[in-house]
Design a protein around this motif. Structure first.
Motif, mmCIF file in Angstrom:
data_model
loop_
_atom_site.group_PDB
_atom_site.id
_atom_site.type_symbol
_atom_site.label_atom_id
_atom_site.label_comp_id
_atom_site.label_asym_id
_atom_site.label_seq_id
_atom_site.Cartn_x
_atom_site.Cartn_y
_atom_site.Cartn_z
ATOM 1 N N GLU A 188 27.901 -39.887 1.251
ATOM 2 C CA GLU A 188 28.404 -39.515 1.451
ATOM 3 C C GLU A 188 27.786 -37.900 1.303
ATOM 4 O O GLU A 188 29.008 -37.129 2.374
ATOM 5 C CB GLU A 188 29.880 -39.490 1.919
ATOM 6 C CG GLU A 188 31.597 -38.539 1.710
ATOM 7 C CD GLU A 188 31.465 -38.722 3.517
ATOM 8 O OE1 GLU A 188 31.911 -38.585 3.956
ATOM 9 O OE2 GLU A 188 30.660 -39.562 4.095
ATOM 10 N N GLU A 189 28.197 -37.215 0.067
ATOM 11 C CA GLU A 189 27.501 -36.004 0.470
ATOM 12 C C GLU A 189 26.084 -35.620 0.966
ATOM 13 O O GLU A 189 26.379 -34.882 2.011
ATOM 14 C CB GLU A 189 27.389 -36.114 -1.014
ATOM 15 C CG GLU A 189 26.588 -34.665 -1.493
ATOM 16 C CD GLU A 189 26.180 -34.729 -2.674
ATOM 17 O OE1 GLU A 189 25.407 -33.012 -3.160
ATOM 18 O OE2 GLU A 189 26.020 -35.056 -3.749
ATOM 19 N N LEU A 190 26.013 -36.329 1.365
ATOM 20 C CA LEU A 190 24.504 -35.724 2.207
ATOM 21 C C LEU A 190 24.611 -35.585 3.636
ATOM 22 O O LEU A 190 24.762 -34.886 4.718
ATOM 23 C CB LEU A 190 23.161 -36.804 2.277
ATOM 24 C CG LEU A 190 22.170 -36.782 1.365
ATOM 25 C CD1 LEU A 190 21.440 -38.026 0.707
ATOM 26 C CD2 LEU A 190 21.755 -35.557 0.910
ATOM 27 N N ARG A 191 25.786 -36.314 3.926
ATOM 28 C CA ARG A 191 26.641 -36.178 5.797
ATOM 29 C C ARG A 191 27.324 -35.343 5.901
ATOM 30 O O ARG A 191 27.652 -34.866 6.696
ATOM 31 C CB ARG A 191 27.586 -37.608 5.754
ATOM 32 C CG ARG A 191 28.032 -38.049 7.367
ATOM 33 C CD ARG A 191 29.290 -38.907 7.382
ATOM 34 N NE ARG A 191 30.852 -38.127 6.585
ATOM 35 C CZ ARG A 191 31.371 -37.240 6.945
ATOM 36 N NH1 ARG A 191 31.563 -36.872 8.367
ATOM 37 N NH2 ARG A 191 32.898 -37.087 6.026
ATOM 38 N N ARG A 192 28.097 -34.935 4.485
ATOM 39 C CA ARG A 192 28.741 -33.451 5.366
ATOM 40 C C ARG A 192 27.592 -32.814 5.054
ATOM 41 O O ARG A 192 27.610 -31.739 5.862
ATOM 42 C CB ARG A 192 29.601 -32.834 3.907
ATOM 43 C CG ARG A 192 30.761 -34.293 4.007
ATOM 44 C CD ARG A 192 31.445 -34.349 2.947
ATOM 45 N NE ARG A 192 32.908 -35.090 2.557
ATOM 46 C CZ ARG A 192 33.828 -35.266 2.520
ATOM 47 N NH1 ARG A 192 34.333 -33.578 3.316
ATOM 48 N NH2 ARG A 192 34.850 -35.847 3.011
ATOM 49 N N ALA A 205 24.785 -38.981 12.854
ATOM 50 C CA ALA A 205 24.225 -40.466 12.638
ATOM 51 C C ALA A 205 25.169 -41.185 11.673
ATOM 52 O O ALA A 205 25.596 -42.106 11.628
ATOM 53 C CB ALA A 205 22.716 -41.076 12.318
ATOM 54 N N LEU A 206 25.301 -40.732 10.500
ATOM 55 C CA LEU A 206 26.338 -40.970 9.207
ATOM 56 C C LEU A 206 27.164 -41.448 9.240
ATOM 57 O O LEU A 206 28.346 -41.869 9.247
ATOM 58 C CB LEU A 206 25.326 -40.647 8.106
ATOM 59 C CG LEU A 206 24.077 -40.436 7.420
ATOM 60 C CD1 LEU A 206 23.908 -39.764 6.760
ATOM 61 C CD2 LEU A 206 24.074 -42.143 6.971
ATOM 62 N N THR A 207 27.858 -39.577 10.354
ATOM 63 C CA THR A 207 29.319 -39.719 10.409
ATOM 64 C C THR A 207 29.778 -41.212 11.763
ATOM 65 O O THR A 207 30.872 -41.765 11.360
ATOM 66 C CB THR A 207 29.579 -38.605 11.405
ATOM 67 O OG1 THR A 207 29.409 -37.947 10.356
ATOM 68 C CG2 THR A 207 30.943 -38.379 12.112
ATOM 69 N N ALA A 208 28.894 -41.504 13.445
ATOM 70 C CA ALA A 208 29.231 -42.536 14.287
ATOM 71 C C ALA A 208 29.165 -43.475 13.093
ATOM 72 O O ALA A 208 29.778 -44.032 13.680
ATOM 73 C CB ALA A 208 28.363 -42.671 14.632
ATOM 74 N N ARG A 239 32.711 -48.026 10.748
ATOM 75 C CA ARG A 239 33.095 -49.267 9.721
ATOM 76 C C ARG A 239 33.936 -48.785 8.532
ATOM 77 O O ARG A 239 35.001 -49.726 8.279
ATOM 78 C CB ARG A 239 31.732 -49.139 8.925
ATOM 79 C CG ARG A 239 30.288 -50.035 9.654
ATOM 80 C CD ARG A 239 29.643 -49.925 9.435
ATOM 81 N NE ARG A 239 28.071 -50.404 9.852
ATOM 82 C CZ ARG A 239 27.944 -51.962 10.579
ATOM 83 N NH1 ARG A 239 28.890 -52.857 9.455
ATOM 84 N NH2 ARG A 239 27.024 -52.358 11.014
ATOM 85 N N LYS A 240 34.122 -47.511 8.367
ATOM 86 C CA LYS A 240 35.008 -46.621 7.530
ATOM 87 C C LYS A 240 35.393 -45.785 7.993
ATOM 88 O O LYS A 240 35.074 -44.365 7.050
ATOM 89 C CB LYS A 240 34.277 -46.324 5.700
ATOM 90 C CG LYS A 240 35.426 -46.016 4.933
ATOM 91 C CD LYS A 240 34.387 -47.019 3.709
ATOM 92 C CE LYS A 240 33.270 -45.859 2.953
ATOM 93 N NZ LYS A 240 33.351 -45.797 1.712
ATOM 94 N N PRO A 241 36.053 -45.269 8.376
ATOM 95 C CA PRO A 241 37.296 -44.274 9.493
ATOM 96 C C PRO A 241 37.857 -43.029 8.512
ATOM 97 O O PRO A 241 38.258 -42.237 8.925
ATOM 98 C CB PRO A 241 37.651 -43.814 10.821
ATOM 99 C CG PRO A 241 38.192 -46.063 10.670
ATOM 100 C CD PRO A 241 36.921 -46.172 8.968
ATOM 101 N N GLU A 242 38.507 -43.914 7.556
ATOM 102 C CA GLU A 242 40.022 -43.237 6.548
ATOM 103 C C GLU A 242 39.132 -42.201 6.334
ATOM 104 O O GLU A 242 37.882 -41.796 5.425
ATOM 105 C CB GLU A 242 39.956 -44.473 4.833
ATOM 106 C CG GLU A 242 40.311 -45.083 5.998
ATOM 107 C CD GLU A 242 39.019 -46.388 5.796
ATOM 108 O OE1 GLU A 242 40.124 -47.458 6.914
ATOM 109 O OE2 GLU A 242 38.323 -46.580 5.869
ATOM 110 N N GLY A 243 39.845 -40.732 6.022
ATOM 111 C CA GLY A 243 39.505 -39.834 5.358
ATOM 112 C C GLY A 243 38.810 -38.685 6.815
ATOM 113 O O GLY A 243 39.077 -37.539 6.528
ATOM 114 N N LEU A 244 38.339 -39.446 8.454
ATOM 115 C CA LEU A 244 38.056 -38.813 8.729
ATOM 116 C C LEU A 244 38.546 -37.892 10.175
ATOM 117 O O LEU A 244 39.691 -38.275 10.146
ATOM 118 C CB LEU A 244 36.623 -39.742 9.460
ATOM 119 C CG LEU A 244 35.526 -39.814 8.824
ATOM 120 C CD1 LEU A 244 35.046 -39.786 9.967
ATOM 121 C CD2 LEU A 244 34.272 -38.833 9.059
ATOM 122 N N ASP A 245 38.497 -36.718 10.099
ATOM 123 C CA ASP A 245 39.265 -36.283 11.009
ATOM 124 C C ASP A 245 38.519 -36.182 12.436
ATOM 125 O O ASP A 245 37.259 -35.451 13.109
ATOM 126 C CB ASP A 245 39.403 -34.159 11.125
ATOM 127 C CG ASP A 245 40.113 -33.937 11.721
ATOM 128 O OD1 ASP A 245 40.676 -34.548 12.430
ATOM 129 O OD2 ASP A 245 39.847 -32.620 11.849
#
Length: 223
Positions: free
Chosen positions: A110-114, A130-133, A138-144
């Motif tokens: 997650e840190e690297l994705r950001r 790619a990590l965001t997609a 799979r785990k959209p909680e917290g994404l804007d």
């Protein structure tokens, strides 16, 4: 013994070199000639060997790096180590496998994705997207999600190929998985027309986001 093992593996990889496979791979930017099914068979025999994986990676050889990814322990790498590996992984297949088989399973994902999503290097940024997609699906909680659509709408059309592809994948995943954003995702896809004319084999779904979204939603609902 470790050096001998590395040498033996490199000789085996050289023996798997196939000029026709190299020709196909090089059209996609990958500078190796090893059939991936054969490469996976080698990995299956070697099993997990973190030290050997690191030695294979250090050779800089694309086939060796793909094998390294298959036999490494994904959780054994540090954040900075993965960051350096991604920046060194210029072959598209190496980057894709590194992100999907290693980074996704690492505690620093997650840190690297950001960090990667905002990187000025479009190849690095494509890994972040790619990590965001994957998170969107799979785990959209917290994404804007609306904010992601804003960025895609503003930047995807002019993005370099690999970054554009990753952003388009993210756009499609938002439309497929999140009904409340589906109409906007399709509208963005229609207006930007990214990959609208991408050649698609019979029986395959076009990567053009509106077509992709509608087809996946249709399958989910069994229509």
């Amino acid at each position: 013994m470790a050096e001998t093992t590395l040498a033996e593996v490199m000789v085996e990889l050289a023996g798997l070199e196939d000029p026709r496979a190299r020709e196909v791979n090089e059209r996609h930017g990958d500078d190796h000639g090893v059939n991936l099914s054969r490469l996976r068979a080698v990995a299956k025999r070697l099993k997990t060997q973190q030290d050997l994986a690191c030695q294979l990676w250090e050779t800089g050889d694309t086939a060796a790096r793909l094998l390294a990814i298959l036999i490494c322990r994904p959780k054994a790498f540090g954040r900075d180590e993965l960051d350096g590996m991604l920046r060194a992984a210029r072959a598209p297949k190496v980057q894709d496998w590194l992100v999907n088989y290693v980074v996704r399973k690492n505690p620093h994902a997650e840190e690297l994705r950001r960090a990667w999503s905002a990187d000025p290097d479009p190849v690095v940024a494509s890994a972040g997207w790619a990590l965001t997609a994957e998170r969107v699906a799979r785990k959209p909680e917290g994404l804007d999600l609306a904010g992601l659509l804003d960025v895609i709408e503003a930047e995807m059309k002019g993005a370099p190929n690999r970054l554009q592809w990753a952003m388009n994948n993210c756009l499609a995943q938002i439309g497929i998985e999140h009904a409340e954003h589906r109409a906007r995702a399709i509208d963005i896809g229609e207006r930007l027309a990214v990959l609208k004319d991408y050649p698609t084999s019979p029986g395959c779904t076009s990567p053009f986001a509106p077509v992709w979204i509608n087809e996946m939603v249709r399958r989910q609902h069994g229509n």
